[in-house]
Design a protein around this motif. Structure first.
Motif, PDB file in Angstrom:
ATOM      1  N   ALA A  96       6.790  70.874 115.714  1.00  0.00           N
ATOM      2  CA  ALA A  96       7.641  70.838 114.604  1.00  0.00           C
ATOM      3  C   ALA A  96       7.758  69.546 113.537  1.00  0.00           C
ATOM      4  N   ILE A  97       7.668  69.655 112.345  1.00  0.00           N
ATOM      5  CA  ILE A  97       7.578  68.595 111.683  1.00  0.00           C
ATOM      6  C   ILE A  97       8.310  68.918 110.382  1.00  0.00           C
ATOM      7  N   ARG A  98       9.082  67.992 109.781  1.00  0.00           N
ATOM      8  CA  ARG A  98       9.793  67.877 108.554  1.00  0.00           C
ATOM      9  C   ARG A  98       8.717  68.288 107.385  1.00  0.00           C
ATOM     10  N   SER A  99       9.212  69.397 106.491  1.00  0.00           N
ATOM     11  CA  SER A  99       8.424  70.101 105.631  1.00  0.00           C
ATOM     12  C   SER A  99       8.020  69.064 104.547  1.00  0.00           C
ATOM     13  N   GLU A 100       8.856  68.339 104.136  1.00  0.00           N
ATOM     14  CA  GLU A 100       8.498  67.280 103.057  1.00  0.00           C
ATOM     15  C   GLU A 100       7.485  66.287 103.538  1.00  0.00           C
ATOM     16  N   LEU A 101       7.776  65.716 104.750  1.00  0.00           N
ATOM     17  CA  LEU A 101       6.987  64.823 105.189  1.00  0.00           C
ATOM     18  C   LEU A 101       5.449  65.345 105.671  1.00  0.00           C
ATOM     19  N   PHE A 102       5.279  66.582 106.026  1.00  0.00           N
ATOM     20  CA  PHE A 102       4.116  67.131 106.343  1.00  0.00           C
ATOM     21  C   PHE A 102       3.275  67.494 104.686  1.00  0.00           C
ATOM     22  N   THR A 103       3.946  67.331 103.557  1.00  0.00           N
ATOM     23  CA  THR A 103       3.484  67.646 102.583  1.00  0.00           C
ATOM     24  C   THR A 103       2.795  66.229 101.852  1.00  0.00           C
ATOM     25  N   ASP A 104       4.012  65.344 102.194  1.00  0.00           N
ATOM     26  CA  ASP A 104       3.702  63.852 101.461  1.00  0.00           C
ATOM     27  C   ASP A 104       2.490  63.227 102.145  1.00  0.00           C
ATOM     28  N   CYS A 105       2.295  63.536 103.489  1.00  0.00           N
ATOM     29  CA  CYS A 105       1.096  62.813 104.352  1.00  0.00           C
ATOM     30  C   CYS A 105      -0.163  63.660 104.212  1.00  0.00           C
ATOM     31  N   GLY A 106      -0.193  64.597 103.503  1.00  0.00           N
ATOM     32  CA  GLY A 106      -1.426  65.408 103.155  1.00  0.00           C
ATOM     33  C   GLY A 106      -1.780  66.342 104.024  1.00  0.00           C
ATOM     34  N   GLY A 107      -0.630  66.819 105.140  1.00  0.00           N
ATOM     35  CA  GLY A 107      -1.196  67.695 106.031  1.00  0.00           C
ATOM     36  C   GLY A 107      -2.208  67.241 107.126  1.00  0.00           C
ATOM     37  N   PHE A 108      -2.598  68.346 107.657  1.00  0.00           N
ATOM     38  CA  PHE A 108      -3.666  68.090 108.802  1.00  0.00           C
ATOM     39  C   PHE A 108      -4.977  67.590 107.784  1.00  0.00           C
ATOM     40  N   ASP A 109      -5.918  66.581 108.581  1.00  0.00           N
ATOM     41  CA  ASP A 109      -7.015  66.271 108.085  1.00  0.00           C
ATOM     42  C   ASP A 109      -8.028  67.336 108.386  1.00  0.00           C
ATOM     43  N   VAL A 110      -8.613  67.988 107.146  1.00  0.00           N
ATOM     44  CA  VAL A 110      -9.492  69.199 107.519  1.00  0.00           C
ATOM     45  C   VAL A 110     -10.626  68.880 108.154  1.00  0.00           C
ATOM     46  N   ASP A 111     -11.313  67.537 107.899  1.00  0.00           N
ATOM     47  CA  ASP A 111     -12.502  67.128 108.290  1.00  0.00           C
ATOM     48  C   ASP A 111     -12.451  67.106 109.820  1.00  0.00           C
ATOM     49  N   PHE A 112     -11.330  67.096 110.373  1.00  0.00           N
ATOM     50  CA  PHE A 112     -11.308  67.138 111.980  1.00  0.00           C
ATOM     51  C   PHE A 112     -11.845  68.382 112.601  1.00  0.00           C
ATOM     52  N   GLU A 113     -11.686  69.669 111.784  1.00  0.00           N
ATOM     53  CA  GLU A 113     -11.961  71.029 112.043  1.00  0.00           C
ATOM     54  C   GLU A 113     -11.331  71.464 113.415  1.00  0.00           C
ATOM     55  N   PHE A 114     -11.735  70.797 114.403  1.00  0.00           N
ATOM     56  CA  PHE A 114     -10.879  71.077 115.770  1.00  0.00           C
ATOM     57  C   PHE A 114     -10.527  69.943 116.579  1.00  0.00           C
ATOM     58  N   HIS A 115      -9.486  69.819 117.370  1.00  0.00           N
ATOM     59  CA  HIS A 115      -9.146  68.716 118.284  1.00  0.00           C
ATOM     60  C   HIS A 115      -8.700  67.478 117.596  1.00  0.00           C
ATOM     61  N   MET A 116      -7.686  66.734 117.915  1.00  0.00           N
ATOM     62  CA  MET A 116      -7.210  65.601 117.660  1.00  0.00           C
ATOM     63  C   MET A 116      -6.588  65.365 116.285  1.00  0.00           C
TER      64      MET A 116
END
Length: 339
Positions: free
Chosen positions: A173-193
């Motif tokens: 669970a994460i605050r929506s505005e913070l998830f957006t502000d920090c750019g979300g998950f790094d898609v270069d990771f693909e899986f794990h970490m």
């Protein structure tokens, strides 16, 4: 009470949805929505959801974007203030959202993880998150209730509400505005970490990751990649190096990162001597692809370092080597690390 947008990424996992979505839908909480991020499934998932759970939103994606890409693309469709990324193989207690809601009463808390037990052994912690995640000085992750492959029974020993280093992506669970502000998950990771990287970025900006022990979920786990998969080994080793280079303090980058490379090399040769050549090759490929992508990762680091508020690593980083504690000293319980 805060509102929750529960986002579930799925790809050709109709059987999981049939087994686990009902408990999520029956959550006893006055303010939540469920969003299915469908990664172009062709197994009838969307039709089944529309027939059985018409209140569930479906975000239909044009291809399989995986965990990171699927969640990132579904997040803009959320209408609530808290995003809750939930794996499609998780069963939840009816009242699971209340304790998570309490944890967000503290403005400094950016993300929260519930207690995670194993779906098939409901008295034991679950590998992916247990009672909350930490890393050691060299970036090796472990949990309260799970150190490497040793998983404890839940006897209430980790029911205190504490700050974590990372919250499991199986129920994050994460605050929506913070998830957006920090750019979300790094898609270069693909899986794990990817969730550890996200939580580390948030901590470097002064936020906290919290544990909500009264909130309980049951995770099946192992659905995307088997535990002994060379592909899983590859992603774990490569993404750890990505994460460390992006987020380490400058001091740790020069003093601890080289030691981590040495430890990874030792792990690779250990696997080879144990008759696991595919595992050796996976670690070698991970190191090669890290070096190949280092320039891109370093550009990310430069941007992130401008946002950090302290020159040191987060206080939730455990000041020891979990490899030494587990493999040399034989300590396999989180509580025993203090001694």
């Amino acid at each position: 009470m805060k509102g929750f947008s529960i986002i579930i990424v799925t790809w050709n996992a109709l059987e999981h949805l049939k087994r686990f979505l009902p408990s999520v839908s029956e959550t006893d909480y006055p303010n939540f929505e469920i969003i299915i991020a469908d990664n172009a499934s062709d197994d009838g998932s969307k039709k089944w959801i529309r027939s059985n759970f018409p209140h569930v939103k479906i975000v239909s994606l044009d291809q399989n974007y995986g965990y990171c890409g699927g969640n990132n693309r579904a997040a803009p469709f959320a209408s609530k203030e808290i995003l809750l990324f939930l794996n499609n193989d998780v069963e939840v207690d009816k009242n699971w959202l209340y304790d998570i809601n309490k944890a967000f009463d503290h403005e400094s808390v950016a993300a929260v993880q519930p207690k995670m037990r194993a779906y098939q052994q409901k008295n034991r912690f679950e590998y992916a998150g247990a009672a909350g995640g930490y890393i050691d000085n060299y970036g090796f992750p472990f949990c309260r209730g799970r150190v490497f492959d040793t998983i404890e029974e839940d006897l209430g020993q980790y029911d205190s509400k504490v700050d974590l280093f990372w919250a499991s992506g199986a129920a994050l669970a994460i605050r929506s505005e913070l998830f957006t502000d920090c750019g979300g998950f790094d898609v270069d990771f693909e899986f794990h970490m990817e969730e550890i990287d996200l939580c580390w970025r948030l901590q470097n900006q002064g936020y906290k990751i919290r544990y909500a022990p009264e909130s309980i979920v049951y995770h099946l786990g192992g659905g995307s990649l088997p535990m002994d998969s060379p592909r899983k080994v590859y992603y774990n080793f490569r993404n750890s190096l990505f994460m460390l280079w992006k987020n380490y303090s400058t001091l740790s980058l020069f003093t601890r990162f080289p030691i981590r490379l040495i430890l990874d090399t030792i792990a690779a040769w250990k696997a080879l001597f144990e008759g696991k050549p595919k595992e050796w090759l996976a670690v070698a490929k991970a190191q090669f692809h890290f070096i190949k992508g280092l320039l891109k990762v370093h550009r990310k680091r430069k941007k992130l370092q401008k946002k950090r508020i302290a020159n040191h690593d987060p206080s939730t980083m455990i000041n020891l080597s979990i490899v030494w504690q587990y493999f040399i000293k034989g300590i396999d319980r989180f509580d025993d690390l203090n001694s």
